[in-house]
Design a protein around this motif. Structure first.
Motif, mmCIF file in Angstrom:
data_model
loop_
_atom_site.group_PDB
_atom_site.id
_atom_site.type_symbol
_atom_site.label_atom_id
_atom_site.label_comp_id
_atom_site.label_asym_id
_atom_site.label_seq_id
_atom_site.Cartn_x
_atom_site.Cartn_y
_atom_site.Cartn_z
ATOM 1 N N GLU A 1 0.860 -1.183 0.000
ATOM 2 C CA GLU A 1 0.000 0.000 0.000
ATOM 3 C C GLU A 1 0.897 1.233 0.000
ATOM 4 O O GLU A 1 1.799 1.361 0.829
ATOM 5 C CB GLU A 1 -0.900 -0.009 1.235
ATOM 6 C CG GLU A 1 -1.833 -1.200 1.273
ATOM 7 C CD GLU A 1 -2.666 -1.203 2.555
ATOM 8 O OE1 GLU A 1 -2.598 -0.187 3.284
ATOM 9 O OE2 GLU A 1 -3.344 -2.199 2.806
ATOM 10 N N LYS A 2 0.633 2.121 -0.888
ATOM 11 C CA LYS A 2 1.485 3.299 -1.046
ATOM 12 C C LYS A 2 1.106 4.336 -0.002
ATOM 13 O O LYS A 2 0.254 5.186 -0.185
ATOM 14 C CB LYS A 2 1.329 3.859 -2.458
ATOM 15 C CG LYS A 2 2.442 4.806 -2.856
ATOM 16 C CD LYS A 2 2.349 5.139 -4.328
ATOM 17 C CE LYS A 2 3.528 6.009 -4.739
ATOM 18 N NZ LYS A 2 3.464 6.344 -6.182
ATOM 19 N N THR A 3 1.750 4.221 1.176
ATOM 20 C CA THR A 3 1.447 5.131 2.293
ATOM 21 C C THR A 3 2.751 5.751 2.774
ATOM 22 O O THR A 3 3.848 5.434 2.310
ATOM 23 C CB THR A 3 0.785 4.358 3.455
ATOM 24 O OG1 THR A 3 1.717 3.386 3.953
ATOM 25 C CG2 THR A 3 -0.484 3.668 2.971
ATOM 26 N N ILE A 4 2.570 6.620 3.770
ATOM 27 C CA ILE A 4 3.750 7.295 4.333
ATOM 28 C C ILE A 4 4.628 6.331 5.094
ATOM 29 O O ILE A 4 5.792 6.596 5.371
ATOM 30 C CB ILE A 4 3.266 8.457 5.235
ATOM 31 C CG1 ILE A 4 4.432 9.415 5.535
ATOM 32 C CG2 ILE A 4 2.664 7.911 6.530
ATOM 33 C CD1 ILE A 4 3.992 10.669 6.226
ATOM 34 N N ARG A 5 4.007 5.164 5.465
ATOM 35 C CA ARG A 5 4.796 4.176 6.205
ATOM 36 C C ARG A 5 5.911 3.550 5.366
ATOM 37 O O ARG A 5 6.826 2.956 5.921
ATOM 38 C CB ARG A 5 3.867 3.051 6.700
ATOM 39 C CG ARG A 5 3.039 3.422 7.901
ATOM 40 C CD ARG A 5 2.343 2.179 8.407
ATOM 41 N NE ARG A 5 1.553 2.452 9.592
ATOM 42 C CZ ARG A 5 0.904 1.511 10.268
ATOM 43 N NH1 ARG A 5 0.958 0.262 9.832
ATOM 44 N NH2 ARG A 5 0.195 1.813 11.335
ATOM 45 N N ASN A 6 5.819 3.659 4.048
ATOM 46 C CA ASN A 6 6.822 3.033 3.197
ATOM 47 C C ASN A 6 8.228 3.559 3.491
ATOM 48 O O ASN A 6 9.203 2.810 3.439
ATOM 49 C CB ASN A 6 6.478 3.233 1.720
ATOM 50 C CG ASN A 6 5.301 2.361 1.296
ATOM 51 O OD1 ASN A 6 4.958 1.402 1.984
ATOM 52 N ND2 ASN A 6 4.687 2.695 0.178
ATOM 53 N N ASP A 7 8.304 4.856 3.772
ATOM 54 C CA ASP A 7 9.615 5.421 4.111
ATOM 55 C C ASP A 7 10.136 4.807 5.405
ATOM 56 O O ASP A 7 11.321 4.481 5.530
ATOM 57 C CB ASP A 7 9.513 6.939 4.253
ATOM 58 C CG ASP A 7 9.194 7.610 2.924
ATOM 59 O OD1 ASP A 7 9.516 6.996 1.875
ATOM 60 O OD2 ASP A 7 8.645 8.717 2.935
ATOM 61 N N SER A 8 9.223 4.647 6.388
ATOM 62 C CA SER A 8 9.629 4.027 7.658
ATOM 63 C C SER A 8 10.021 2.573 7.434
ATOM 64 O O SER A 8 10.986 2.072 8.034
ATOM 65 C CB SER A 8 8.492 4.122 8.677
ATOM 66 O OG SER A 8 8.175 5.468 8.938
ATOM 67 N N LEU A 9 9.264 1.876 6.555
ATOM 68 C CA LEU A 9 9.578 0.480 6.284
ATOM 69 C C LEU A 9 10.931 0.357 5.584
ATOM 70 O O LEU A 9 11.705 -0.566 5.885
ATOM 71 C CB LEU A 9 8.474 -0.146 5.421
ATOM 72 C CG LEU A 9 8.700 -1.611 5.016
ATOM 73 C CD1 LEU A 9 8.847 -2.491 6.258
ATOM 74 C CD2 LEU A 9 7.551 -2.114 4.147
ATOM 75 N N LEU A 10 11.207 1.283 4.666
ATOM 76 C CA LEU A 10 12.507 1.250 3.985
ATOM 77 C C LEU A 10 13.636 1.408 4.989
ATOM 78 O O LEU A 10 14.628 0.659 4.947
ATOM 79 C CB LEU A 10 12.567 2.355 2.928
ATOM 80 C CG LEU A 10 13.900 2.480 2.169
ATOM 81 C CD1 LEU A 10 14.218 1.184 1.425
ATOM 82 C CD2 LEU A 10 13.847 3.651 1.191
ATOM 83 N N ARG A 11 13.455 2.360 5.930
ATOM 84 C CA ARG A 11 14.487 2.519 6.973
ATOM 85 C C ARG A 11 14.561 1.278 7.848
ATOM 86 O O ARG A 11 15.636 0.862 8.300
ATOM 87 C CB ARG A 11 14.193 3.765 7.796
ATOM 88 C CG ARG A 11 14.605 5.061 7.129
ATOM 89 C CD ARG A 11 14.712 6.201 8.133
ATOM 90 N NE ARG A 11 13.439 6.497 8.763
ATOM 91 C CZ ARG A 11 12.530 7.361 8.302
ATOM 92 N NH1 ARG A 11 12.774 8.034 7.182
ATOM 93 N NH2 ARG A 11 11.384 7.568 8.947
ATOM 94 N N ALA A 12 13.394 0.681 8.099
ATOM 95 C CA ALA A 12 13.368 -0.524 8.938
ATOM 96 C C ALA A 12 14.100 -1.676 8.262
ATOM 97 O O ALA A 12 14.818 -2.448 8.924
ATOM 98 C CB ALA A 12 11.927 -0.915 9.248
ATOM 99 N N MET A 13 13.906 -1.819 6.938
ATOM 100 C CA MET A 13 14.629 -2.872 6.215
ATOM 101 C C MET A 13 16.138 -2.635 6.272
ATOM 102 O O MET A 13 16.918 -3.579 6.387
ATOM 103 C CB MET A 13 14.163 -2.922 4.754
ATOM 104 C CG MET A 13 12.774 -3.499 4.550
ATOM 105 S SD MET A 13 12.629 -5.234 5.028
ATOM 106 C CE MET A 13 11.614 -5.106 6.494
#
Length: 1895
Positions: free
Chosen positions: A728-740
């Protein structure tokens, strides 16, 4: 009797300590340093051999060697000994021995630069070796030294182009047998890169050095001494100063110095040590860093009053500064050590100078007038943090060594490193004078730290390290200065337990009086303060602060903190005034604000507890905002926007705060996500390269400090939620990228939390945890299936960082199940998406501990290989694929067999064929390791080609016999197996022919070869078993070519290696050539009836194999040739019952291949003899093939002998010897009718001649080629074709082109006659065969030009020399043989001798012509016997009985000759001419000279005796020929120089050495004939008389020419010769009884020649060749000729004179040769001899004939009436002697030629008249026998009136001329008769009138 016994193991290795030279048999010669292998011993002697050369065997004394302990290893039957010593010492010894020989060769080759470099390196290595053997180094020092040694060895080996030495991480030499192929390859790559960087430019070295410096380092400083006279106590403050920013960067180090000039603590003298620590990369980047010493005097105000006890003591006063720039040491550009001392000059402060100004002045000053005052220090850079330094350098840094910390944090703040320091710098102030004061104050600042109650904190202030803490600090005092600049800083260190709120710094200002009495009454007059903590809880900013100054009323003053309510800084005051408009005065108690005064400080907080950041402070005080959700969110958001410096400073406290919030927050889920995001942000920050040094801090926190046992649940839930919503294209993607990107540390926290929970709860919840973890991993796997764009980066980050979690997950999760999850993770990546990242992830997984587990490896290996195979087959990501395979093979490597059977089976089944095909498919340019190496960002070097080959070799190495057999069986069809074998053989052959690795990668190449050899053995069996029936000829052929290419490759040729390298290869790999040769031999004999299919194609390859210089290999493989001969011999003829009966194919191919291979450097005499013996023995035992075989063997032996000679000679670069060898080969190939080889060497010989400008020999050589061709249109067979004449396709075309080249070469060699012969042949062909008139015209023109050259051009006559080569020191084709050499142009005997001695510098020149004895012939030395010989012309039949021009005959006298002669006095001869017999030797050469070479061997020698009479005839005959030749030369060329003719004439008419004709006087006497009594002698005497008459005629003609052409300077010389000639004629007539006068008068020959046209002259000029003397009648009856010499046009310039070239060098034409008399001086001597004649003659310049006059010999005059007059009337005679002036007195008799008896000419009664001097006397030379010639005689010359000797002097000084007349000299002489024939044509032109004598 001496008893030898075997040496024991302790005395096997010896080193020579002294040179041993003993020529006795069986003695071993030793040089100092030689190592010997001792085999046997007696009481005093050892028996053994040199280790460097095992063939050097013998005995030697025990006292000459030192025995060392050694270990013994067996390599087959050979003992390999190694001395027992440290490995690095053994390597040093080996390297030094190896370098030493090469180093000497560098000197010989004049490689001065490399010679000096290697010399310096060797001296360093010797020094280091000595240091190691001293055993005085610590382990750390030894480790450092070992790295330095290995670096220097590698650099030296690279400089000398030696093999690279491969080492492991500990710098030990790598053992390939216990190391994987991949590791060996990588070590080579790393070593090559290391050497490349070492040998690169200096700038690159410096950059490389800086890059390699550690992140954290320390500066160790030792204060040795301070040389300065102060007179009072002093403090020395040492610190680091940034000159560009103008601030201190480290704490002070304080040293107390006493007034006696020594430290107060005398035990610390020369031992003050300090370590400036916490320095890092930023400090290296500082432009200019200085080590600064501030000297502060402590005593009275003025040092002049130091002894005044009333003066105030203890005042701190500035004294001076010393500074040293240390930027280069910090940056690693320069090196320093603790033993090296540096002197730092000292600069004293001026009277009104501030310390800050002095520091800046000293730092910028280039030179300081220190007057010997200064500080001595030592420095050393210590890498690492303080703990590491104390471990690594315990001898420098002890537990009590003072530590000066940096004013700031180090690169990495480790847990437990707690600091709470505030650095305060007193900058400057301004204080007004009181109204009653006239002088400025002496201001002293006292600083204390107070709490809110006003109490002073004790022991919290310090100058720095080296001193105890204090409660108050007192500044320096500047005398009468109301604006002081202190520039002093102190450290305030407050415990973290102290309550900071309310703490403040208090500054008291006090006037210090010089008088102690006044000073005691002084109180502080003002005060300033500043709070350490702001109202919001943050600390004092790191800024410059202007503090308010409050006046203190001393009467009201108390210690109450009333001032705390007042503003402390100017900014506070402005803020208060802005809020308070009342403008009330600022005061409290005794404190009143002084607006005119000011005080400035700077502060710098260095604390792990205090911060300037409000949001960080809010998080650190998390418990205060835990329930305030909005404030908490605000703080969390702001933290994620902070820069990294503050976060990493409080890393531990921040992490604790975040996890506390995460665990205790129950109000908001969004807060949990924010806490997770903040945690990820911090982890990502630490993962960034900029803060990567903090990773150990984070690891230490997780391992030691982290204590949140329940955190794992929340972390997994939040992360899974993020992953599940990734698509899902949300603002969380940036957080997930950092998390990865932070996946590793997220899992570290999860796993650590679970471990803590399990420890607390005894393992409860394990199953639930594993389910949750598995679900999380499955979610990540599911995320990898997405193909949307916004998930691409997230998936890439997951691939990159997933492998980092494996090690931690393995501790709490089943490894095999984890392996399956990872396989699914890789397989879920969509095809063609993130391919490179996938391969990187696979490679990372391979490096995890999971892959090391066998069960997990079996799960992972097949999928990994399948992914790799797919990409490699598509040529995608080749580099990553090869890297994955190499890592797999490296991990699977083990030296133990059958360890990874299953894994290797999987690998060979899936990937082996793909790897082989990848190696084949790679472009050759990518296979070169050196060219395709790519340096990546991490500094490692990757080479795809070399790495791929290493992978293939690693697989083959780890395949066992079962693997090979199983792999062969796995092919479904024979065709597939055939295809595989063809592929692998092609790869092997390519690898050994063009190695993928650089030639100096010895270990890698040898390891590769050992693997290939092992594989070839397996494949050989497969080929024999599977492809013998049906027979696969191409496969067998490929196998033979592959194995032979393997065998002959350069790296295996041990004889070309240095002894140490050869020893190492044999001990590790044995001689692989021998094993390969045996395999080839076995396979050949397995061919059976199929052998004929490989004949003759395999002759060359097998011949190349047998030429390898290994005796056992040769013995095993040479019989293959006999088998080939036998096979061809026994081969049945198709469609016939008979056999072949010959082996022509084998023979022809062997001869062709031998020629090429031996010339290329293969083969030796041992091979020749061995081949001869083996084949001869085999042929002798064969019944039917015996005769042909033995002939063939002899032919091969002769060929090898000549080829080896040729190869040996061409290495010496002596072209003459090379030509001889080529001629030998030409003869050989001609004899065996090998035209193609014959022509090949003809062209070699021709090219060699052309290089030497031997055009004649080059032409003769090409003639041999032309003789092989016919004048026909027949097509050229291949054997007659040549690359130089590619356009020629028929015999005629090629022969025609050859002829034109030959004619050109003959013309350049001035052999025009030979060129004419070819022109005639070509003309005949053009005219009669081709009817080609244009070419006929051209060739006839060329022929005409050649005829012109013959007649008009001069050419040098070559001389010939006999050379005898005696002794066995010469090449075999010269030994004890005699040759005739044709000299080069103008080369005389001395020049030829020099040339031969240059060719043979070691040869001795024999002094005698006697035939040498056996002692010389059998001597190992060289002896040369050289002498000149004369060619004997064999007259051409067409010239017999014809008059031939001398110009034509001269060619045949010295060319096309085969017979030569030389003479010498016989031993029985005496000094009597009549008894002086000669011994004449006649020599006949094998071929006429010139020929295809400039020399030929003598084939026949005969010696004859020559009688004295015959010798005399030959001498006079030779002289006549010289005279005749000279006359003809001058007749043809009017420009000829007259000097040589004059020298020739003078040698005949005035012989000064051998007496001329006069010495043969005895032979003219009739008594000699009567005494000899032989008819033969009578005939010879008659011939001698005839030759004498002929000589007189030739002399008159020559004198005529000389008189005509002689310049004025030679006129006296000519007059002298005329006089001597007249004397000679008189003596011959009077004493020898020969009447020759009339003949001499007529000059018949000359007149005849000159009277004829030029075309006639050329044909009839010489004497008739049919008789020895010309027909007299014909000569005498010729008409009187005009004596003027006609001038012949010379279009080609003046011909070169032979006589000149002998003595004149090209670069010094005008200088005479040393030791020889110049022509000018010789002429001068002759003029002196003629002086007596000159005294009797009178002359004047005007009386002499003009040179242009056409009449010379007959000085005819015409009267005024025009009639000729042949005599001088008396009226024109000169005046009487009394009427003339005597210009020069006559010389006394004692000065007149004392070396000779006076001749009759000087008798008064026989003085010659002028007419006799002019050769015109009628009665001087009259032949009474010929009365019929008077009518043709020319009239006599008129009397000569005088001689001019004005030109006889060498210098320009005029000579007085004496004129004299002999009275009555003409009275008795009749007037000559008038000529009978007065035809006008014969009347010579008139002679000019003679002017009258001056009065």
């Amino acid at each position: 009797m001496t008893i030898w016994r075997m040496s024991d193991s302790r005395s096997k290795f010896g080193v020579a300590i002294c040179n041993f030279r003993d020529e006795t048999q069986h003695r071993l010669k030793l040089d100092i340093g030689d190592t010997v292998h001792i085999v046997q011993e007696t009481d005093d002697w050892y028996h053994g051999f040199l280790i460097r050369d095992r063939s050097e065997v013998g005995v030697f004394p025990k006292s000459f060697v030192h025995v060392k302990e050694a270990t013994i290893d067996m390599a087959g039957s050979n003992e390999m000994i190694t001395p027992v010593e440290p490995q690095i010492v053994h390597e040093l010894t080996t390297v030094l021995r190896e370098w030493h020989g090469i180093w000497k060769q560098l000197y010989v080759n004049k490689s001065r630069k490399d010679f000096d470099k290697i010399k310096d390196m060797m001296l360093e290595l010797i020094s280091w070796r000595r240091k190691i053997l001293s055993r005085k180094l610590t382990n750390d020092e030894l480790k450092v030294l070992q790295q330095e040694i290995t670096s220097r060895i590698d650099a030296g080996n690279d400089l000398l182009k030696l093999d690279m030495t491969v080492r492991d991480d500990q710098c030990n030499i790598l053992n390939p047998e216990s190391t994987s192929v991949i590791e060996v390859y990588r070590c080579h790559v790393n070593a090559a890169e290391r050497i490349r960087r070492q040998t690169s430019a200096v700038i690159s070295e410096e950059i490389s050095k800086q890059v390699s410096l550690p992140l954290t380092f320390n500066l160790f400083v030792m204060l040795r001494n301070f040389v300065c006279k102060i007179g009072e106590d002093a403090d020395i403050l040492m610190n680091l100063f940034d000159a560009k920013e103008g601030k201190f960067i480290s704490e002070n180090y304080l040293v107390k110095w006493s007034k006696e000039g020594v430290p107060k603590d005398i035990e610390m003298l020369n031992n003050f040590r300090v370590v400036f620590t916490d320095l890092g990369t930023k400090d290296r980047m500082r432009e200019k860093v200085c080590l600064v010493f501030q000297i502060i005097r402590i005593g009275v105000m003025d040092p002049k009053d130091a002894d005044n006890k009333k003066q105030t003591q203890g005042i701190r006063r500035p004294f001076g500064v010393a500074a040293m720039e240390i930027s280069d040491y910090i940056q690693g550009i320069k090196e320093c050590n603790e033993d090296q001392q540096y002197f730092i000059p000292f600069q004293q402060c001026g009277e009104k100078e501030f310390m800050e100004n002095v520091i800046k002045k000293v730092i910028t000053a280039k030179d300081i007038n220190h007057k010997g005052q200064g500080i001595w220090v030592s420095l050393k850079i210590l890498p690492g943090d303080l703990k590491q330094v104390q471990e690594d350098f315990p001898h420098i840094v002890g537990a009590n060594t003072p530590i000066a910390r940096k004013m700031g944090f180090p690169e990495v703040i480790m847990p437990g490193d707690v600091r709470n320091d505030i650095y305060v710098t007193l900058m400057h102030g301004e204080f007004t004078k009181g109204p009653a004061k006239t002088a400025d104050k002496n201001v002293e600042v006292t600083m204390v730290v107070c709490n809110r109650q006003g109490g002073v904190l004790q022991n919290v202030i310090s100058y720095g390290c080296g001193d105890s803490m204090m409660s108050e600090y007192k500044s320096m005092v500047y005398y009468h200065e109301d604006k002081p600049k202190w520039f002093e800083f102190v450290k305030v260190a407050i415990s973290t337990d102290e309550e900071f709120k309310g703490l403040h710094l208090k500054f008291l200002f006090k006037h210090r009086s010089s008088s102690e009495a006044k000073d005691k009454s002084e109180k502080p007059f003002a005060m300033s303060f500043v709070n350490l903590m702001n109202e919001n809880g943050t600390t004092l900013e790191d800024l410059s602060h202007e503090l308010l100054v409050y006046k203190i009323e001393s009467k009201k003053h108390d210690d109450s903190p009333a001032y705390l309510d007042l503003p402390s800084t100017r900014s506070d005051l402005e803020h208060r005034q802005a809020n308070d408009k009342s403008r009330q005065s600022i005061q409290a108690g005794s404190y009143t604000l002084s607006s005119r005064d000011s005080f400035h400080i700077t502060s710098f907080v260095c604390s792990t507890k205090l911060t300037h950041n409000v949001d960080l402070l809010g998080l650190l005080k998390w418990h205060e905002v835990l329930n305030d959700t909005e404030a908490l969110k605000r703080h969390l958001w702001h933290v994620m926007k902070e820069e990294g410096e503050e976060i990493v400073k409080f890393l531990q406290d921040l992490l604790d705060s975040l996890f506390n919030i995460l665990m205790q927050n129950t109000n908001s889920e969004s807060c949990d996500n924010l806490v997770f995001d903040a945690l990820v942000y911090i982890i990502a920050l630490i993962s960034d390269r900029k803060y990567s040094q903090f990773r150990p801090v984070l690891d230490a926190y997780i391992e030691s400090t982290f204590s949140f046992a329940m955190a794992y649940n929340k972390l997994m839930v939040i992360l899974k939620d993020y992953v599940d919503n990734a698509n899902e294209k949300t603002i969380r993607n940036d957080s997930l990228l950092r998390a990865m990107k932070s996946l590793e540390y997220i899992f570290k926290f999860i796993i650590r939390s679970r471990v803590l929970f399990a420890m607390i709860n005894e393992g409860r919840g394990k199953q639930q945890f594993e389910i949750t973890l598995k679900n999380l991993l499955q979610s990540i796997n599911t995320m990898m299936l997405y193909v949307t764009d916004h998930t691409l980066l997230i998936q890439g980050a997951a691939l990159k960082y997933m492998s980092a979690t494996i090690t931690d997950i393995m501790t709490v999760f089943e490894p095999v199940e984890l392996s399956h999850i990872l396989v699914q993770f890789i397989n879920n990546v969509p095809k063609d998406r993130l391919t490179r990242q996938k391969m990187k992830c696979i490679d990372d997984i391979i490096h995890t501990d999971l892959f090391k587990l066998p069960d997990c490896r079996l799960v992972l290996l097949a999928p990994i290989l399948e992914h790799t195979q797919l990409l490699m087959e598509n040529k995608e990501e080749m580099e990553d694929c090869v890297t994955v395979l190499s890592d797999v093979m490296h991990i699977l490597w083990t030296p133990l067999p059958a360890t990874h059977e299953a894994e290797i089976s999987v690998i060979q089944k899936i990937i082996l064929r793909t790897v082989i095909q990848s190696v084949i498919g790679m472009d050759r340019s990518t296979k070169q390791a050196q060219s395709s190496s790519q340096e990546l960002e991490d500094g490692t070097v990757h080479d795809v080609g070399g790495n791929c080959v290493a992978v293939m070799m690693s697989i083959l190495r780890q395949m066992s016999e079962n693997h090979y057999q199983g792999y062969i069986k796995s092919f479904p069809t024979t065709f597939d197996l055939l295809d595989f074998l063809m592929e692998i053989l092609m790869v092997f052959r390519d690898l050994v022919s063009r190695n993928v690795y650089p030639s100096n990668w010895l270990e890698m190449i040898m390891l590769q070869n050992s693997i290939i050899l092992r594989a070839l053995r397996f494949f050989a069996n497969t080929i024999h078993d599977k492809f013998s029936s049906p027979f696969e000829q191409q496969l067998w052929n490929n196998f033979f070519h592959c194995t032979i290419s393997f065998l002959i490759q350069d790296p295996l040729q041990l004889e070309n290696c240095l002894p140490s390298k050869r020893h190492k290869i044999i001990s590790r790999y044995k001689d692989m050539r021998r094993e390969t040769g045996f395999e080839i031999r076995a396979m050949w004999f397995k061919l059976g009836q199929n052998k004929i299919q490989f004949i003759p194609e395999m002759v060359g390859p097998i011949l190349e194999m047998t030429l390898i210089p290994e005796i056992e290999l040769r013995k095993a493989t040479i019989p293959i040739f006999f088998d080939m001969m036998q096979c061809e011999f026994s081969q049945p003829i198709p469609r016939s019952k008979s056999l072949q009966g010959n082996f022509n194919q084998v023979e022809n191919e062997m001869i062709t291949q031998l020629d090429a291979l031996v010339e290329g450097g293969r083969g030796d005499e041992q091979y020749m003899e061995l081949m001869y013996d083996i084949l001869k023995q085999l042929c002798s035992g064969h019944a039917t093939m015996r005769d042909q075989g033995l002939v063939f063997v002899e032919t091969i032996r002769k060929l090898l002998q000549r080829l080896l000679e040729y190869r040996l000679i061409i290495q010496d670069e002596i072209k003459e010897h090379t030509m001889s060898c080529i001629v030998n080969l030409l003869d050989f190939y001609h004899d065996i009718n090998r035209k193609e080889m014959y022509i090949r060497y003809l062209h070699k010989l021709c090219d060699l001649h052309l290089d030497c400008d031997n055009f004649t020999e080059a032409a003769y050589t090409l003639m041999l080629y032309a003789k092989l061709l016919q004048w026909s249109e027949e097509s050229l067979p291949p054997m007659l074709q040549n690359d130089k004449y590619q356009d020629s396709v028929t015999h005629r075309e090629l022969k025609e082109k050859l002829y034109y080249d030959i004619i050109n070469y003959f013309e350049q060699g001035k052999m025009w006659e030979k060129g004419i012969e070819l022109c005639k042949e070509l003309a005949r062909m053009y005219e009669e065969e081709l009817i080609d008139y244009p070419n006929l015209s051209l060739i006839l023109k060329k022929q005409a030009d050649l005829y012109d050259s013959v007649m008009k051009e001069m050419r040098p006559e070559p001389e010939y020399f006999r050379v005898g080569y005696y002794g066995l020191g010469f090449p075999s084709f010269l030994q004890n043989k005699m040759f005739i050499y044709r000299g080069k142009e103008y080369e005389r005997l001395a020049d030829f001798n020099a040339r031969m001695q240059n060719l043979f510098p070691n040869a001795d020149l024999m002094k005698t012509l006697d035939s040498p004895g056996d002692d010389i012939r059998e001597s190992p030395k060289q002896f040369l016997q050289i002498n000149a010989v004369s060619p004997v012309m064999e007259l051409k039949e067409r010239f017999v009985d014809k008059h031939i021009s001398e110009q034509i005959l001269k060619y045949y006298r010295v060319n096309e000759v085969q017979k030569f002669t030389y003479s010498r006095l016989s031993e029985e001869s005496s000094n009597d001419v009549a008894k002086m017999w000669l011994e004449r030797t006649n020599l006949i050469t094998a071929y006429p000279l010139p020929g295809i070479v400039g020399w030929y061997p003598v084939t026949k020698i005969e010696t004859v005796a020559v009688s004295p009479l015959e010798s005399a005839i030959e001498t006079i005959e030779t002289t006549n020929k010289k005279l005749s030749s000279a006359i003809e030369q001058h007749r043809h060329d009017s420009e000829q120089r007259v000097d040589p003719l004059g020298m020739l004439l003078n040698g005949v008419v005035d012989p000064a050495v051998n007496g001329g004709i006069s010495k043969y006087k005895v032979f003219y006497n009739e008594e000699y004939v009567l005494q000899s009594g032989g008819e033969k002698d009578r005939v010879l005497v008659e011939k001698l008389r005839e030759l004498t008459v002929q000589q007189i005629v030739l002399l008159r003609d020559a004198l005529y020419i000389h008189r005509r052409k002689a310049p004025e300077s030679l006129k006296p010389f000519h007059t002298h010769m005329e006089q001597r000639f007249a004397e000679m004629c008189n003596i011959i007539e009077r004493e020898y009884g020969i009447k020759v006068a009339d003949r001499g008068f007529h000059s018949a020959t000359l007149r005849r020649n000159q009277s004829l046209p030029i075309c006639t002259n050329n044909r009839l000029s010489g004497a008739s060749l049919g008789s020895p003397v010309a027909d007299k009648k014909r000569m005498l009856k010729q008409k009187r000729a005009n004596y003027a010499i006609p001038t012949t046009p010379n279009t080609k310039g003046t011909p070169t004179q032979r006589s000149q070239s002998v003595w004149v060098k090209a670069d010094k034409v005008s200088s005479p040769s040393p030791g020889k008399t110049s022509l000018q001086s010789r002429v001068g001597n002759m003029i002196k001899r003629a002086s007596q004649v000159a005294d009797q003659l009178t002359t004047d310049l005007s009386h002499r004939n003009s040179l242009e006059s056409p009449i010379e010999l007959n000085e005819q005059r015409r009267t005024s009436k025009g009639k000729p007059q042949f005599y001088t009337p008396l009226s024109e005679q000169p005046q009487a002697e009394s009427d003339l002036t005597t210009r020069r007195p006559p010389r006394p008799e004692t000065e007149r030629r004392g070396s000779r008896p006076p001749s009759n000419q000087f008798r008064p009664d026989q003085l010659l008249s002028t007419s006799s001097l002019s050769l015109s006397s009628a009665n001087t030379l009259t032949d009474t026998s010929d009365t019929d010639m008077s009518s043709d005689d020319p009239p006599p010359l008129p009397d000569k009136q005088g001689a001019d000797y004005s030109n006889s002097s060498v210098d320009s000084t005029p000579v007085m001329r004496r004129t004299s007349v002999t009275p009555g000299s003409h009275k008795n002489k009749p007037v000559p008769p008038l000529p009978l024939d007065t035809d006008d044509d014969d009347i010579p032109p008139p002679v000019p009138e003679k002017p009258s004598l001056p009065h």
